[in-house]
Design a protein around this motif. Structure first.
Motif, mmCIF file in Angstrom:
data_model
loop_
_atom_site.group_PDB
_atom_site.id
_atom_site.type_symbol
_atom_site.label_atom_id
_atom_site.label_comp_id
_atom_site.label_asym_id
_atom_site.label_seq_id
_atom_site.Cartn_x
_atom_site.Cartn_y
_atom_site.Cartn_z
ATOM 1 N N LYS A 57 0.826 -1.208 0.000
ATOM 2 C CA LYS A 57 0.000 0.000 0.000
ATOM 3 C C LYS A 57 0.863 1.262 0.000
ATOM 4 N N PRO A 58 0.290 2.364 -0.516
ATOM 5 C CA PRO A 58 1.009 3.633 -0.511
ATOM 6 C C PRO A 58 1.116 4.204 0.906
ATOM 7 N N PRO A 59 2.019 5.147 1.098
ATOM 8 C CA PRO A 59 2.899 5.763 0.118
ATOM 9 C C PRO A 59 4.105 4.880 -0.197
ATOM 10 N N PHE A 60 4.692 5.109 -1.384
ATOM 11 C CA PHE A 60 5.836 4.337 -1.847
ATOM 12 C C PHE A 60 7.083 5.215 -1.956
ATOM 13 N N VAL A 61 8.182 4.650 -1.505
ATOM 14 C CA VAL A 61 9.487 5.308 -1.621
ATOM 15 C C VAL A 61 10.481 4.234 -2.044
ATOM 16 N N LYS A 62 11.385 4.584 -2.944
ATOM 17 C CA LYS A 62 12.463 3.667 -3.311
ATOM 18 C C LYS A 62 13.769 4.207 -2.754
ATOM 19 N N VAL A 63 14.516 3.338 -2.098
ATOM 20 C CA VAL A 63 15.864 3.665 -1.633
ATOM 21 C C VAL A 63 16.784 2.782 -2.465
ATOM 22 N N ASN A 64 17.486 3.413 -3.387
ATOM 23 C CA ASN A 64 18.201 2.703 -4.449
ATOM 24 C C ASN A 64 17.204 1.769 -5.119
ATOM 25 N N ASN A 65 17.382 0.478 -5.074
ATOM 26 C CA ASN A 65 16.463 -0.436 -5.753
ATOM 27 C C ASN A 65 15.471 -1.106 -4.811
ATOM 28 N N THR A 66 15.425 -0.669 -3.569
ATOM 29 C CA THR A 66 14.520 -1.263 -2.594
ATOM 30 C C THR A 66 13.241 -0.445 -2.498
#
Length: 90
Positions: A57-66
């Protein structure tokens, strides 16, 4: 020059209203060492919210490829620390 850990914050409407607005000031929550080693940027909605069974579920954040679903400041800061200190896949 050392590569920076990239933090990509979804600025789609659903992520924004589900708590993503808190990430606008993410850099203020990072200590100086992490701030210097991190590149924070917004991203257009990648559509993860349309596939919640696969991505969460949102919210979505990417840390590098994670990808971090149901992201909050603590989850993101922890992921940034992990990437900066240990690199990917640790």
């Amino acid at each position: 020059m050392t590569e920076k850990t990239e933090v990509s914050i979804c600025f789609g409407t659903l992520c924004f209203i589900m708590g993503g607005s808190a990430f606008e000031l993410l850099s203020e929550h990072l200590d100086e060492e992490l701030r210097e080693k991190t590149l924070i940027r917004g991203m257009n909605c990648p559509g993860y919210c349309n596939q919640t069974s696969e991505y969460g579920k949102p919210p979505f954040v990417k840390v590098n490829n994670t990808l971090i679903s149901e992201a909050n400041l603590q989850k993101v800061i922890t992921a940034v620390k992990k990437e900066v200190l240990y690199g990917a896949d640790k």
